[in-house]
Design a protein around this motif. Structure first.
Motif, PDB file in Angstrom:
ATOM      1  N   ALA A 242      44.360  36.617  34.768  1.00 54.18           N
ATOM      2  CA  ALA A 242      43.816  35.829  36.118  1.00 54.18           C
ATOM      3  C   ALA A 242      43.945  33.879  36.064  1.00 54.18           C
ATOM      4  N   GLY A 243      44.288  33.340  36.314  1.00 58.04           N
ATOM      5  CA  GLY A 243      43.638  32.082  36.771  1.00 58.04           C
ATOM      6  C   GLY A 243      43.047  32.296  37.124  1.00 58.04           C
ATOM      7  N   SER A 244      42.078  30.346  38.355  1.00 59.03           N
ATOM      8  CA  SER A 244      41.322  29.504  39.063  1.00 59.03           C
ATOM      9  C   SER A 244      42.588  30.101  40.280  1.00 59.03           C
ATOM     10  N   THR A 245      43.670  30.072  40.320  1.00 58.75           N
ATOM     11  CA  THR A 245      44.274  30.017  42.513  1.00 58.75           C
ATOM     12  C   THR A 245      45.173  31.481  41.765  1.00 58.75           C
ATOM     13  N   ILE A 246      45.447  32.137  40.563  1.00 56.55           N
ATOM     14  CA  ILE A 246      46.902  33.257  40.530  1.00 56.55           C
ATOM     15  C   ILE A 246      46.019  34.827  39.613  1.00 56.55           C
ATOM     16  N   HIS A 247      46.323  35.995  40.233  1.00 60.88           N
ATOM     17  CA  HIS A 247      45.984  36.496  38.860  1.00 60.88           C
ATOM     18  C   HIS A 247      47.227  37.420  39.217  1.00 60.88           C
ATOM     19  N   VAL A 248      47.622  38.384  37.996  1.00 64.38           N
ATOM     20  CA  VAL A 248      48.688  38.645  36.922  1.00 64.38           C
ATOM     21  C   VAL A 248      48.753  40.377  36.802  1.00 64.38           C
ATOM     22  N   ASP A 249      48.884  41.440  37.630  1.00 64.15           N
ATOM     23  CA  ASP A 249      48.852  42.797  36.925  1.00 64.15           C
ATOM     24  C   ASP A 249      49.921  43.500  36.296  1.00 64.15           C
ATOM     25  N   MET A 250      49.338  44.251  35.777  1.00 61.20           N
ATOM     26  CA  MET A 250      50.845  45.023  35.679  1.00 61.20           C
ATOM     27  C   MET A 250      51.024  46.496  36.074  1.00 61.20           C
ATOM     28  N   ALA A 251      51.593  45.922  36.865  1.00 59.52           N
ATOM     29  CA  ALA A 251      52.115  47.017  38.247  1.00 59.52           C
ATOM     30  C   ALA A 251      53.519  47.270  38.317  1.00 59.52           C
TER      31      ALA A 251
END
Length: 630
Positions: free
Chosen positions: A70-79
């Motif tokens: 996760a960052g300040s403007t985006i997050h990425v899930d292992m989905a």
């Protein structure tokens, strides 16, 4: 949710066990590999049954395993996301993949690295499943790179052969070009939409700027061209035949080359928002289907002839995907049917090689239908499917693409349709040539001397998967296309399903008749051309044949346009690095050393020298003060 997570994890776990257990698993490793593939197929079948039991709107299922970063403007899930599109691929990958695993038991029975081979096969399945089940572009890219790694390991499995090692490196390097395009596309999506989840950013692509969507579409197409061996990144495909034949079947039918088609269809809204990029998709597919077909006409290596046909058939799929919503279901239908008949053709070629002491030159075959009847019949059914003879599967799927291409709006429709029809005729020519040179005519193999062979039918572990795939070659096309079944099934996942055009440029029946006549001409021309097969290649051939045998100079083009200028640029950069940058870097310590030498002279170590210096300084200072006071 648990079942969806297990779908890719089972083959990945099998790969981990087989690759980490070492020699102790040699006796049972191949059985574990087959069990992992089969278990994954059972999970896919169960998920498919559950999907059909739910309303169409409720069929997609998303599972978030954990927050990747996760960052300040985006997050990425292992989905992972299972919808109608990814379900088709999951069934194809695991179903055909399991048959190829079973076939490999017999084909690789005497190979000392069989356990490692099955580990790589499991890794390939797991990576491809991650790719098609990814809920966002970042997870897709993870599977994308995993497929690239697995293909490198499998193509170069017999690394003691220089040709296999070179082919593996070539496939890896060419695919890196496409991977860079996909990586930049992911970065562009992050910058534009601050989200890489398909369900989130794809509905918003219509609001993006036209230039951004065009660049995004072109970058995605670049990635697809490499994985699916489309012009101009097709050069690795023929060399990939240096790997074991089950690898060829897996790469060409169920996994790697289908990834590019999946990417284009999955990101269809991007191309619909970027007409220029969509035009490039149509152009690439059209050029490649003809490019591969022409190459296939001049190959005497049975596997390379089939490899060229894969390039051509994937071109049909890319063309269909470029047609937009009306073509998505057609592309996937041909992809699924192709997965059956092309896997069967490659396994049939492997069966022939198994009985011919690994001989791949069709000029050394002939008359094998008498000694390999099961292989001849199953291969023949795949042959009838790929050339589009009714009622076999290719007739329904490929003719649908040709009809949609002819009916597309604009002046390009008739041109693209004409090329697709011509490709069907050339396909009939080179595949009939393969069939005739291999199974018909007089035997041309040697029965004495060092090159003596004694052709025989393959064991049941090899022929059983071939029989199953032959059955798919017969009925898969009609089952998918009739009544718009696949179109309606896929509609919620790939935009609203578009009905075929009511007004056709050429009536459907007339177009079908034209295609069948062209196919018949191709068959007749091949029968005439193979009435007598020379034992060696003719001393002189025409320019087109010479070009086709050299893959239409694809390697020569890459060497001239990219490799040699790249080498020259590298030499210039090496000189710049050594003489300029290296000189600057070396000059800094030299200057420091010179300054140190100068300063060192002031540090003599003699106390009387320091005292004299202090006295002189005090006198100068006192004099300056006295002058200032006066």
């Amino acid at each position: 949710m648990t079942a969806l997570a297990l779908l890719p994890l089972i083959p990945l776990a099998g790969a981990a066990v087989l690759l980490l257990a070492g020699r102790r698993s040699d006796r049972w490793g191949h059985w574990l590999g087959c069990l992992a593939a089969a278990a994954s197929f059972v999970v896919a079948a169960v998920l498919f049954a559950r999907m059909l039991s739910r309303p169409a709107a409720d069929r997609p299922v998303t599972v978030t395993l954990y927050r990747w970063f996760a960052g300040s403007t985006i997050h990425v899930d292992m989905a992972l996301r299972l919808d109608q599109l990814s379900m088709c691929f999951a069934l194809l990958i695991t179903g055909v993949g399991t048959l190829i695993h079973i076939y490999s038991i017999g084909y690789m029975s005497h190979d000392p690295g069989r356990r490692r081979f099955f580990g790589f096969l499991n890794l390939f399945l797991g990576a491809m499943l991650i790719l098609v089940l990814a809920a966002n572009l970042v997870v897709l890219y993870l599977g994308w790179e995993g497929v690239g790694l697995a293909s490198y390991l499998l193509i170069g499995f017999w690394q003691h052969k220089p040709s296999a090692a070179t082919a593996a490196k070539k496939a890896f390097v060419v695919n890196r070009v496409g991977d860079m395009g996909l990586a930049i596309a992911v970065a562009l999506v992050v910058k534009t939409f601050h989200d890489t989840t398909f369900a989130s950013f794809l509905p918003r692509v219509g609001g993006g700027s036209g230039s951004t969507m065009t660049w995004l579409g072109l970058l995605l197409l670049l990635g697809a061209c490499a994985k699916s061996a489309q012009v101009p990144l097709q050069s690795w495909l023929g060399d990939a035949m240096e790997g074991p034949t089950p690898v060829s079947a897996l790469i060409h039918a169920a996994t790697m080359v289908t990834a590019g088609v999946y990417l284009i269809v999955r990101c269809g809204p991007v191309f619909e928002a970027a007409p220029v990029a969509r035009g490039f998709v149509i152009a690439v597919g059209t050029v490649t289907l003809l490019f591969g077909a022409v190459i296939g006409c001049a190959k005497d290596d049975i596997k390379k002839a089939l490899a060229a046909s894969t390039m051509s058939q994937i071109g049909y799929m890319v063309l269909a995907a470029g047609l937009g919503p009306v073509g998505y279901a057609l592309a996937i239908a041909h992809l699924l049917a192709h997965g059956c008949f092309k896997a069967g053709l490659f396994l049939g070629a492997g069966s022939v090689m198994h009985g011919m002491n690994d001989q791949v030159d069709m000029r050394r075959y002939g008359g094998l239908r008498k000694v390999m009847p099961i292989t001849a019949v199953t291969f023949g059914l795949g042959y009838l499917a790929i050339i589009g003879v009714p009622p076999f599967s290719g007739f329904y799927t490929k003719d649908g693409i040709i009809e949609a291409a002819v009916d597309q709006p604009g002046a390009t429709g008739p041109v693209v349709g004409a090329v697709a029809v011509l490709g069907a005729g050339i396909t009939a020519f080179y595949m009939t040539r393969v069939m005739a040179m291999t199974f018909f005519g007089d035997p041309r193999w040697s029965t004495s001397g060092e090159d003596a062979v004694h052709p025989h039918e393959s064991p049941g572990s090899m022929t059983a998967p071939m029989i199953v795939l032959a059955l798919g070659s017969i009925g898969a096309g009609a089952a998918l296309v009739w009544g718009g079944r696949l179109r309606d099934f896929l509609a919620p996942a790939v935009q609203p399903g578009a009905e075929p055009a009511e007004q056709h440029l050429i009536p459907a029946g007339a177009l079908t008749a034209i295609v069948l006549v062209v196919v018949a001409i191709g068959i007749a021309a091949a029968v005439w051309a193979t009435r007598s097969v020379p034992a060696t290649a003719p001393a002189t051939v025409g320019p087109l044949t010479r070009a086709a045998r050299r893959d239409l100079y694809g390697d020569a083009f890459n060497e001239t346009v990219f490799e040699r200028p790249g080498q020259a640029l590298t030499r210039v950069l090496a000189v710049l690095d050594r003489e300029v940058i290296g000189g600057v870097v070396a000059g800094v310590p030299t200057a420091v050393h010179a300054a140190s030498e100068g300063l060192r002279r002031w540090q003599t170590g003699y106390v009387r020298g320091y005292a004299l210096t202090m006295l002189c300084g005090a006198v100068i200072l006192a004099g300056a003060v006295a002058v200032g006071i006066s």
